[in-house]
Write a protein that holds these residues in place. Structure first.
Motif, PDB file in Angstrom:
ATOM      1  N   TYR A 112      -0.254  26.058  31.228  1.00 31.90           N
ATOM      2  CA  TYR A 112      -0.602  25.443  29.950  1.00 31.90           C
ATOM      3  C   TYR A 112      -0.267  26.476  28.892  1.00 31.90           C
ATOM      4  CZ  TYR A 112      -3.111  21.737  27.513  1.00 31.90           C
ATOM      5  OH  TYR A 112      -3.437  20.660  26.734  1.00 31.90           O
ATOM      6  N   ASP A 113       0.871  26.307  28.224  1.00 33.91           N
ATOM      7  CA  ASP A 113       1.326  27.318  27.285  1.00 33.91           C
ATOM      8  C   ASP A 113       0.605  27.240  25.938  1.00 33.91           C
ATOM      9  OD1 ASP A 113       2.508  25.217  25.887  1.00 33.91           O
ATOM     10  OD2 ASP A 113       4.525  25.658  26.592  1.00 33.91           O
ATOM     11  N   ASP A 114       0.877  28.224  25.083  1.00 34.67           N
ATOM     12  CA  ASP A 114       0.202  28.317  23.785  1.00 34.67           C
ATOM     13  C   ASP A 114       0.484  27.103  22.900  1.00 34.67           C
ATOM     14  OD1 ASP A 114      -0.864  30.739  24.538  1.00 34.67           O
ATOM     15  OD2 ASP A 114       0.655  31.938  23.486  1.00 34.67           O
ATOM     16  N   GLY A 115       1.709  26.599  22.958  1.00 30.82           N
ATOM     17  CA  GLY A 115       2.044  25.427  22.141  1.00 30.82           C
ATOM     18  C   GLY A 115       1.224  24.209  22.528  1.00 30.82           C
ATOM     19  N   ARG A 116       1.090  24.000  23.820  1.00 30.58           N
ATOM     20  CA  ARG A 116       0.307  22.852  24.287  1.00 30.58           C
ATOM     21  C   ARG A 116      -1.172  23.038  23.985  1.00 30.58           C
ATOM     22  NH1 ARG A 116       1.124  19.725  30.056  1.00 30.58           N
ATOM     23  NH2 ARG A 116      -0.217  17.968  29.531  1.00 30.58           N
ATOM     24  N   THR A 117      -1.634  24.283  24.033  1.00 30.74           N
ATOM     25  CA  THR A 117      -3.028  24.574  23.687  1.00 30.74           C
ATOM     26  C   THR A 117      -3.297  24.199  22.229  1.00 30.74           C
ATOM     27  OG1 THR A 117      -3.148  26.375  25.292  1.00 30.74           O
ATOM     28  CG2 THR A 117      -4.760  26.411  23.519  1.00 30.74           C
ATOM     29  N   GLU A 118      -2.368  24.539  21.348  1.00 33.47           N
ATOM     30  CA  GLU A 118      -2.530  24.203  19.926  1.00 33.47           C
ATOM     31  C   GLU A 118      -2.515  22.694  19.702  1.00 33.47           C
ATOM     32  OE1 GLU A 118      -3.519  26.313  17.556  1.00 33.47           O
ATOM     33  OE2 GLU A 118      -3.599  27.727  19.210  1.00 33.47           O
ATOM     34  N   ILE A 119      -1.692  21.983  20.474  1.00 33.27           N
ATOM     35  CA  ILE A 119      -1.665  20.521  20.362  1.00 33.27           C
ATOM     36  C   ILE A 119      -3.016  19.943  20.776  1.00 33.27           C
ATOM     37  CG2 ILE A 119      -0.668  18.425  21.373  1.00 33.27           C
ATOM     38  CD1 ILE A 119       2.038  19.972  21.452  1.00 33.27           C
ATOM     39  N   LEU A 120      -3.591  20.458  21.857  1.00 34.20           N
ATOM     40  CA  LEU A 120      -4.901  19.985  22.302  1.00 34.20           C
ATOM     41  C   LEU A 120      -5.960  20.245  21.229  1.00 34.20           C
ATOM     42  CD1 LEU A 120      -6.948  18.847  24.275  1.00 34.20           C
ATOM     43  CD2 LEU A 120      -6.954  21.063  25.446  1.00 34.20           C
ATOM     44  N   GLU A 152     -10.474   1.701  18.994  1.00 36.82           N
ATOM     45  CA  GLU A 152      -9.654   2.827  18.532  1.00 36.82           C
ATOM     46  C   GLU A 152     -10.236   4.149  19.033  1.00 36.82           C
ATOM     47  OE1 GLU A 152      -8.641   5.223  14.405  1.00 36.82           O
ATOM     48  OE2 GLU A 152      -9.688   3.297  14.269  1.00 36.82           O
ATOM     49  N   LEU A 153     -11.556   4.280  18.925  1.00 34.47           N
ATOM     50  CA  LEU A 153     -12.204   5.517  19.374  1.00 34.47           C
ATOM     51  C   LEU A 153     -12.066   5.697  20.878  1.00 34.47           C
ATOM     52  CD1 LEU A 153     -15.408   5.576  17.138  1.00 34.47           C
ATOM     53  CD2 LEU A 153     -13.372   7.030  16.964  1.00 34.47           C
ATOM     54  N   MET A 154     -12.171   4.615  21.633  1.00 35.14           N
ATOM     55  CA  MET A 154     -12.008   4.708  23.083  1.00 35.14           C
ATOM     56  C   MET A 154     -10.607   5.220  23.441  1.00 35.14           C
ATOM     57  SD  MET A 154     -14.766   3.881  24.749  1.00 35.14           S
ATOM     58  CE  MET A 154     -14.206   3.339  26.345  1.00 35.14           C
ATOM     59  N   LYS A 155      -9.589   4.713  22.736  1.00 35.53           N
ATOM     60  CA  LYS A 155      -8.227   5.177  22.999  1.00 35.53           C
ATOM     61  C   LYS A 155      -8.093   6.655  22.653  1.00 35.53           C
ATOM     62  CE  LYS A 155      -3.335   4.538  22.303  1.00 35.53           C
ATOM     63  NZ  LYS A 155      -3.137   5.815  22.882  1.00 35.53           N
ATOM     64  N   LEU A 156      -8.583   7.051  21.481  1.00 36.13           N
ATOM     65  CA  LEU A 156      -8.493   8.464  21.082  1.00 36.13           C
ATOM     66  C   LEU A 156      -9.246   9.365  22.065  1.00 36.13           C
ATOM     67  CD1 LEU A 156      -8.985   8.169  17.202  1.00 36.13           C
ATOM     68  CD2 LEU A 156      -6.872   8.756  18.428  1.00 36.13           C
ATOM     69  N   ILE A 157     -10.440   8.938  22.424  1.00 34.71           N
ATOM     70  CA  ILE A 157     -11.250   9.721  23.367  1.00 34.71           C
ATOM     71  C   ILE A 157     -10.543   9.806  24.719  1.00 34.71           C
ATOM     72  CG2 ILE A 157     -13.402   9.717  24.695  1.00 34.71           C
ATOM     73  CD1 ILE A 157     -14.747   8.558  22.120  1.00 34.71           C
ATOM     74  N   GLY A 158      -9.935   8.703  25.157  1.00 31.18           N
ATOM     75  CA  GLY A 158      -9.206   8.704  26.423  1.00 31.18           C
ATOM     76  C   GLY A 158      -8.027   9.668  26.402  1.00 31.18           C
ATOM     77  N   GLU A 209      -5.946  14.940  28.198  1.00 34.81           N
ATOM     78  CA  GLU A 209      -5.353  16.247  27.897  1.00 34.81           C
ATOM     79  C   GLU A 209      -6.307  17.386  28.238  1.00 34.81           C
ATOM     80  OE1 GLU A 209      -2.107  18.539  26.994  1.00 34.81           O
ATOM     81  OE2 GLU A 209      -2.223  16.378  27.271  1.00 34.81           O
ATOM     82  N   LEU A 210      -7.596  17.186  28.009  1.00 32.84           N
ATOM     83  CA  LEU A 210      -8.586  18.194  28.398  1.00 32.84           C
ATOM     84  C   LEU A 210      -8.592  18.398  29.911  1.00 32.84           C
ATOM     85  CD1 LEU A 210     -11.672  17.475  26.126  1.00 32.84           C
ATOM     86  CD2 LEU A 210     -10.424  19.630  26.278  1.00 32.84           C
ATOM     87  N   PHE A 211      -8.451  17.328  30.647  1.00 31.20           N
ATOM     88  CA  PHE A 211      -8.399  17.426  32.105  1.00 31.20           C
ATOM     89  C   PHE A 211      -7.200  18.274  32.533  1.00 31.20           C
ATOM     90  CE2 PHE A 211      -6.569  15.949  36.104  1.00 31.20           C
ATOM     91  CZ  PHE A 211      -7.631  16.212  36.974  1.00 31.20           C
ATOM     92  N   HIS A 212      -6.023  17.978  31.945  1.00 28.07           N
ATOM     93  CA  HIS A 212      -4.830  18.757  32.284  1.00 28.07           C
ATOM     94  C   HIS A 212      -5.013  20.220  31.920  1.00 28.07           C
ATOM     95  CE1 HIS A 212      -2.380  15.453  33.620  1.00 28.07           C
ATOM     96  NE2 HIS A 212      -2.705  14.777  32.545  1.00 28.07           N
ATOM     97  N   TYR A 213      -5.639  20.463  30.790  1.00 20.86           N
ATOM     98  CA  TYR A 213      -5.898  21.846  30.372  1.00 20.86           C
ATOM     99  C   TYR A 213      -6.779  22.557  31.395  1.00 20.86           C
ATOM    100  CZ  TYR A 213      -7.882  25.732  27.770  1.00 20.86           C
ATOM    101  OH  TYR A 213      -8.306  26.980  27.390  1.00 20.86           O
ATOM    102  N   GLU A 214      -7.857  21.909  31.783  1.00 18.53           N
ATOM    103  CA  GLU A 214      -8.794  22.522  32.735  1.00 18.53           C
ATOM    104  C   GLU A 214      -8.115  22.796  34.071  1.00 18.53           C
ATOM    105  OE1 GLU A 214     -12.221  24.176  34.272  1.00 18.53           O
ATOM    106  OE2 GLU A 214     -11.744  23.673  32.205  1.00 18.53           O
ATOM    107  N   VAL A 215      -7.358  21.844  34.576  1.00 23.49           N
ATOM    108  CA  VAL A 215      -6.694  22.012  35.869  1.00 23.49           C
ATOM    109  C   VAL A 215      -5.641  23.111  35.790  1.00 23.49           C
ATOM    110  CG1 VAL A 215      -5.123  20.903  37.513  1.00 23.49           C
ATOM    111  CG2 VAL A 215      -7.137  19.693  36.684  1.00 23.49           C
ATOM    112  N   ARG A 216      -4.860  23.090  34.758  1.00 26.91           N
ATOM    113  CA  ARG A 216      -3.754  24.049  34.671  1.00 26.91           C
ATOM    114  C   ARG A 216      -4.219  25.447  34.295  1.00 26.91           C
ATOM    115  NH1 ARG A 216      -0.572  19.202  32.554  1.00 26.91           N
ATOM    116  NH2 ARG A 216       0.471  18.575  34.451  1.00 26.91           N
ATOM    117  N   CYS A 217      -5.307  25.561  33.586  1.00 26.60           N
ATOM    118  CA  CYS A 217      -5.806  26.890  33.234  1.00 26.60           C
ATOM    119  C   CYS A 217      -6.459  27.571  34.426  1.00 26.60           C
ATOM    120  CB  CYS A 217      -6.790  26.810  32.070  1.00 26.60           C
ATOM    121  SG  CYS A 217      -5.923  26.621  30.508  1.00 26.60           S
ATOM    122  N   THR A 218      -6.860  26.811  35.402  1.00 26.57           N
ATOM    123  CA  THR A 218      -7.480  27.411  36.579  1.00 26.57           C
ATOM    124  C   THR A 218      -6.498  27.472  37.743  1.00 26.57           C
ATOM    125  OG1 THR A 218      -8.348  25.262  37.289  1.00 26.57           O
ATOM    126  CG2 THR A 218      -9.776  26.626  35.929  1.00 26.57           C
TER     127      THR A 218
END
Length: 100
Positions: free
Chosen positions: A7-15, A41-47, A52-61
């Motif tokens: 998970y690179d710095d660019g993707r971190t900033e996007i998250l 709308e909120l459900m879509k944004l939250i989803g 993306e948070l899931f991908h961050y957590e998996v890839r950071c570990t």
């Protein structure tokens, strides 16, 4: 493949931007007392943010093979040596008691 595993710095900033945008949207809807009418709308944004948070957590570990090998070596070095010498309580006087 390595890009999928890190998970690179660019993707971190996007998250971070996604999280801020969600927070801003919630505040804006709250100010207009319109959060619940915009639940879809909120459900879509939250989803999207949740995914993306899931991908961050998996890839950071995720450990690359090199990191996993380094971690194994450190863990192995920290383990007590099972072949270490342990005192038996023997003294030279014990040999004197034995008749050869």
């Amino acid at each position: 493949m390595a890009e999928d595993q890190t998970y690179d710095d660019g993707r971190t900033e996007i998250l971070k931007a996604m999280l801020r945008a969600l927070a801003d949207r919630i505040r804006a809807l709250d100010a207009d007392d319109a959060m619940l009418p915009h639940a879809g709308e909120l459900m879509k944004l939250i989803g999207d943010v949740r995914s993306e948070l899931f991908h961050y957590e998996v890839r950071c570990t995720y450990d690359t093979p090199e990191v996993a090998e380094h971690r194994r070596l450190v863990d192995e070095a920290r383990r007590p040596d099972e072949s270490a010498w342990e005192p038996t309580g023997w003294t030279p006087e014990d040999d004197e008691e034995i008749e050869w």
